[in-house]
Write a protein that holds these residues in place. Structure first.
Motif, PDB file in Angstrom:
ATOM      1  N   LYS A   8       0.836  -1.198   0.000  1.00 48.12           N
ATOM      2  CA  LYS A   8       0.000   0.000   0.000  1.00 48.12           C
ATOM      3  C   LYS A   8       0.874   1.253   0.000  1.00 48.12           C
ATOM      4  O   LYS A   8       0.602   2.211  -0.735  1.00 48.12           O
ATOM      5  CB  LYS A   8      -0.938  -0.002   1.207  1.00 48.12           C
ATOM      6  N   ARG A   9       1.921   1.248   0.821  1.00 47.31           N
ATOM      7  CA  ARG A   9       2.807   2.411   0.883  1.00 47.31           C
ATOM      8  C   ARG A   9       3.496   2.649  -0.465  1.00 47.31           C
ATOM      9  O   ARG A   9       3.624   3.792  -0.911  1.00 47.31           O
ATOM     10  CB  ARG A   9       3.860   2.200   1.978  1.00 47.31           C
ATOM     11  N   ALA A  10       3.896   1.570  -1.124  1.00 42.77           N
ATOM     12  CA  ALA A  10       4.559   1.710  -2.425  1.00 42.77           C
ATOM     13  C   ALA A  10       3.611   2.316  -3.455  1.00 42.77           C
ATOM     14  O   ALA A  10       4.010   3.162  -4.264  1.00 42.77           O
ATOM     15  CB  ALA A  10       5.067   0.349  -2.895  1.00 42.77           C
ATOM     16  N   ARG A  11       2.336   1.900  -3.430  1.00 48.47           N
ATOM     17  CA  ARG A  11       1.357   2.445  -4.381  1.00 48.47           C
ATOM     18  C   ARG A  11       1.085   3.922  -4.085  1.00 48.47           C
ATOM     19  O   ARG A  11       0.975   4.743  -5.000  1.00 48.47           O
ATOM     20  CB  ARG A  11       0.059   1.636  -4.291  1.00 48.47           C
ATOM     21  N   VAL A  12       0.999   4.266  -2.807  1.00 45.69           N
ATOM     22  CA  VAL A  12       0.780   5.663  -2.422  1.00 45.69           C
ATOM     23  C   VAL A  12       1.939   6.529  -2.915  1.00 45.69           C
ATOM     24  O   VAL A  12       1.735   7.600  -3.509  1.00 45.69           O
ATOM     25  CB  VAL A  12       0.625   5.778  -0.891  1.00 45.69           C
ATOM     26  N   GLU A  13       3.158   6.094  -2.689  1.00 42.45           N
ATOM     27  CA  GLU A  13       4.317   6.874  -3.107  1.00 42.45           C
ATOM     28  C   GLU A  13       4.381   6.983  -4.624  1.00 42.45           C
ATOM     29  O   GLU A  13       4.735   8.046  -5.168  1.00 42.45           O
ATOM     30  CB  GLU A  13       5.591   6.240  -2.544  1.00 42.45           C
ATOM     31  N   GLU A  14       4.048   5.907  -5.324  1.00 40.14           N
ATOM     32  CA  GLU A  14       4.051   5.938  -6.793  1.00 40.14           C
ATOM     33  C   GLU A  14       3.105   7.008  -7.319  1.00 40.14           C
ATOM     34  O   GLU A  14       3.468   7.817  -8.197  1.00 40.14           O
ATOM     35  CB  GLU A  14       3.628   4.564  -7.329  1.00 40.14           C
ATOM     36  N   LEU A  15       1.893   7.050  -6.779  1.00 37.92           N
ATOM     37  CA  LEU A  15       0.902   8.007  -7.266  1.00 37.92           C
ATOM     38  C   LEU A  15       1.235   9.436  -6.852  1.00 37.92           C
ATOM     39  O   LEU A  15       1.040  10.373  -7.625  1.00 37.92           O
ATOM     40  CB  LEU A  15      -0.491   7.612  -6.763  1.00 37.92           C
ATOM     41  N   LEU A  16       1.728   9.620  -5.646  1.00 44.40           N
ATOM     42  CA  LEU A  16       2.074  10.973  -5.216  1.00 44.40           C
ATOM     43  C   LEU A  16       3.245  11.532  -6.020  1.00 44.40           C
ATOM     44  O   LEU A  16       3.323  12.742  -6.253  1.00 44.40           O
ATOM     45  CB  LEU A  16       2.386  10.991  -3.720  1.00 44.40           C
ATOM     46  N   ARG A  17       4.127  10.664  -6.479  1.00 43.08           N
ATOM     47  CA  ARG A  17       5.190  11.142  -7.384  1.00 43.08           C
ATOM     48  C   ARG A  17       4.587  11.561  -8.721  1.00 43.08           C
ATOM     49  O   ARG A  17       4.987  12.572  -9.302  1.00 43.08           O
ATOM     50  CB  ARG A  17       6.234  10.050  -7.594  1.00 43.08           C
ATOM     51  N   LYS A  18       3.627  10.798  -9.207  1.00 43.38           N
ATOM     52  CA  LYS A  18       3.013  11.113 -10.493  1.00 43.38           C
ATOM     53  C   LYS A  18       2.267  12.443 -10.460  1.00 43.38           C
ATOM     54  O   LYS A  18       2.206  13.152 -11.463  1.00 43.38           O
ATOM     55  CB  LYS A  18       2.053   9.985 -10.918  1.00 43.38           C
ATOM     56  N   VAL A  19       1.676  12.766  -9.307  1.00 45.32           N
ATOM     57  CA  VAL A  19       0.953  14.044  -9.205  1.00 45.32           C
ATOM     58  C   VAL A  19       1.822  15.123  -8.552  1.00 45.32           C
ATOM     59  O   VAL A  19       1.328  16.187  -8.194  1.00 45.32           O
ATOM     60  CB  VAL A  19      -0.372  13.884  -8.421  1.00 45.32           C
ATOM     61  N   ASP A  20       3.134  14.818  -8.402  1.00 41.91           N
ATOM     62  CA  ASP A  20       4.116  15.786  -7.903  1.00 41.91           C
ATOM     63  C   ASP A  20       3.773  16.292  -6.510  1.00 41.91           C
ATOM     64  O   ASP A  20       3.888  17.493  -6.216  1.00 41.91           O
ATOM     65  CB  ASP A  20       4.242  16.961  -8.879  1.00 41.91           C
ATOM     66  N   LEU A  21       3.380  15.361  -5.631  1.00 41.96           N
ATOM     67  CA  LEU A  21       3.044  15.745  -4.252  1.00 41.96           C
ATOM     68  C   LEU A  21       3.770  14.889  -3.224  1.00 41.96           C
ATOM     69  O   LEU A  21       3.388  14.872  -2.048  1.00 41.96           O
ATOM     70  CB  LEU A  21       1.527  15.635  -4.023  1.00 41.96           C
ATOM     71  N   ILE A  22       4.805  14.183  -3.639  1.00 41.52           N
ATOM     72  CA  ILE A  22       5.471  13.272  -2.704  1.00 41.52           C
ATOM     73  C   ILE A  22       6.023  14.027  -1.494  1.00 41.52           C
ATOM     74  O   ILE A  22       6.069  13.492  -0.380  1.00 41.52           O
ATOM     75  CB  ILE A  22       6.594  12.484  -3.426  1.00 41.52           C
ATOM     76  N   ARG A  23       6.377  15.298  -1.685  1.00 39.46           N
ATOM     77  CA  ARG A  23       6.934  16.070  -0.566  1.00 39.46           C
ATOM     78  C   ARG A  23       5.887  16.384   0.498  1.00 39.46           C
ATOM     79  O   ARG A  23       6.222  16.795   1.612  1.00 39.46           O
ATOM     80  CB  ARG A  23       7.570  17.365  -1.077  1.00 39.46           C
ATOM     81  N   TYR A  24       4.605  16.213   0.156  1.00 42.13           N
ATOM     82  CA  TYR A  24       3.534  16.489   1.118  1.00 42.13           C
ATOM     83  C   TYR A  24       2.931  15.207   1.696  1.00 42.13           C
ATOM     84  O   TYR A  24       1.852  15.240   2.271  1.00 42.13           O
ATOM     85  CB  TYR A  24       2.417  17.290   0.432  1.00 42.13           C
ATOM     86  N   ILE A  25       3.636  14.114   1.592  1.00 40.76           N
ATOM     87  CA  ILE A  25       3.063  12.824   1.937  1.00 40.76           C
ATOM     88  C   ILE A  25       2.590  12.760   3.390  1.00 40.76           C
ATOM     89  O   ILE A  25       1.614  12.078   3.709  1.00 40.76           O
ATOM     90  CB  ILE A  25       4.079  11.689   1.631  1.00 40.76           C
ATOM     91  N   ASP A  26       3.253  13.486   4.276  1.00 42.15           N
ATOM     92  CA  ASP A  26       2.875  13.436   5.699  1.00 42.15           C
ATOM     93  C   ASP A  26       2.103  14.677   6.152  1.00 42.15           C
ATOM     94  O   ASP A  26       1.838  14.836   7.356  1.00 42.15           O
ATOM     95  CB  ASP A  26       4.132  13.264   6.565  1.00 42.15           C
ATOM     96  N   GLU A  27       1.747  15.550   5.204  1.00 43.66           N
ATOM     97  CA  GLU A  27       0.955  16.728   5.549  1.00 43.66           C
ATOM     98  C   GLU A  27      -0.524  16.365   5.644  1.00 43.66           C
ATOM     99  O   GLU A  27      -0.936  15.248   5.324  1.00 43.66           O
ATOM    100  CB  GLU A  27       1.151  17.827   4.490  1.00 43.66           C
ATOM    101  N   PHE A  28      -1.335  17.353   6.058  1.00 44.85           N
ATOM    102  CA  PHE A  28      -2.781  17.154   6.166  1.00 44.85           C
ATOM    103  C   PHE A  28      -3.498  18.042   5.142  1.00 44.85           C
ATOM    104  O   PHE A  28      -2.940  19.057   4.698  1.00 44.85           O
ATOM    105  CB  PHE A  28      -3.252  17.457   7.591  1.00 44.85           C
TER     106      PHE A  28
END
Length: 364
Positions: free
Chosen positions: A120-140
């Motif tokens: 699940k974490r790998a899929r989340v990181e994959e998609l957040l990279r695609k939408v250019d939001l990986i840097r906000y992964i732990d934000e609200f």
């Protein structure tokens, strides 16, 4: 002897003869359509025409009164059999991003996922990279802008790898400067995931920008379907022309398959003699010429006869100018748009012609 026959692909989504009524009023009336994997279809129409109700029936949150829904050729819903919404492998995106405020970006995206935590974490990181939001992964969510929240909602909808994505006015809450960029990013990601998309919108520009196919809806019915270019250039009636742009209308009567107007004659093949018709054309297809000693340009087969008008008002709109004319022949107002800056003073005499290949003749 062998024959090379190509078997048509099974549609990713197919709806057949869908009907929905409320209090005896039919709001979705015998709607059918197919969407292939990787195709974007825009369901376009005015508010209240049945677009969102159609989407809700496909999603399974509302039941049709009749009709069938198929995914990859398999029945998922009719009036007897019904696959629950959570098992339809259909993603949903709405105008309201509906993110969970108490969950981080990562947890929002992972909400619909099943399986081991690492996957699940790998899929989340994959998609957040695609939408250019990986840097906000732990934000609200409250720490993000509207555009960023929209991209989180997209990532969440795509996380379970839905075969179909239903989108109901998902970009209308964004300001114009953000909207185009995010629409393009969203479209690219959906294509990359090979997702079939049904997008509901009341904005013709959005449909033209995003769709492979437009389904024009009115009063619960799909009145025209086709590629954006064909729907725009070959409208089935006056209302279809007017939905995409401002229009001008000339009234005439047909005699001998010809409609006689102050702009000359227009062909009306197949229209019975004595029929009243409306000749519809868009402001951008009006050509303007200056007055030369009380005379206008000579008639041509492509543009017909020039008609005299007087400028009532002109204004610059940013990438074009809109000029309104009071016409000599009947006192009506016709509108013309001109690229760039053209703001003639009120009272100026000009001559107007209309491109014959950009006019539509409909029964009045």
């Amino acid at each position: 002897m062998s024959f090379d026959t190509q078997v048509p692909a099974v549609p990713r989504l197919e709806i057949r003869n869908m009907v929905r009524q409320f209090d005896g009023r039919t709001v979705v009336d015998d709607v059918s359509m197919t969407i292939q994997a990787g195709q974007v279809t825009c369901l376009l129409g005015p508010s209240g025409c049945g677009k969102s109700t159609t989407l809700r029936m496909i999603a399974g949150v509302e039941m049709q009164d009749s009709g069938e829904i198929y995914v990859d050729g398999k029945l998922i819903c009719d009036t007897v059999f019904r696959v629950p919404p959570e098992r339809r492998e259909i993603g949903l995106m709405f105008q309201d991003f509906a993110l969970f405020p108490h969950l981080s970006v990562a947890d929002n995206v992972a909400f619909g996922l099943k399986g081991p935590k690492a996957e699940k974490r790998a899929r989340v990181e994959e998609l957040l990279r695609k939408v250019d939001l990986i840097r906000y992964i732990d934000e609200f969510p409250h720490q993000l802008s509207g555009g960023e929240q929209q991209r989180v909602a997209l990532a969440r909808a795509l996380a379970p790898r839905p075969r179909i994505m239903l989108m109901d006015e998902p970009f209308s809450g964004l300001d114009n400067r953000l909207r185009d960029g995010i629409r393009d990013e969203t479209l690219a990601l959906l294509k990359e995931e090979d997702t079939a998309v049904l997008l509901v919108t009341h904005e013709p520009e959005e449909a033209m920008r995003m769709a492979d196919e437009i389904a024009l809806m009115r009063d619960g019915k799909i009145v025209q379907r086709g590629a954006p270019y064909n729907v725009y250039t070959r409208p089935r009636d006056k209302a279809a022309v007017a939905f995409f742009s401002d229009i001008n209308i000339l009234e005439a009567r047909v005699e001998g398959a010809l409609a006689d107007t102050p702009f000359g004659q227009f062909l009306a093949p197949g229209v019975p003699d004595g029929t009243d018709v409306e000749i519809v054309f868009r402001p951008q297809h009006v050509k303007l010429d200056f007055d030369r000693g009380g005379k206008g340009p000579l008639p041509t087969p492509a543009a017909g006869v020039a008609a005299r008008g007087v400028v009532e008002r002109a204004r610059f709109l940013g990438n074009e100018s809109l000029v309104e004319f009071r016409m000599d022949f009947d006192g009506s107002v016709l509108r013309a748009t001109v690229p760039n800056v053209f703001v003639p003073e009120a009272g100026r005499v000009m001559w107007l012609t209309v491109r014959r290949d950009r006019c539509f003749v409909f029964p009045a």
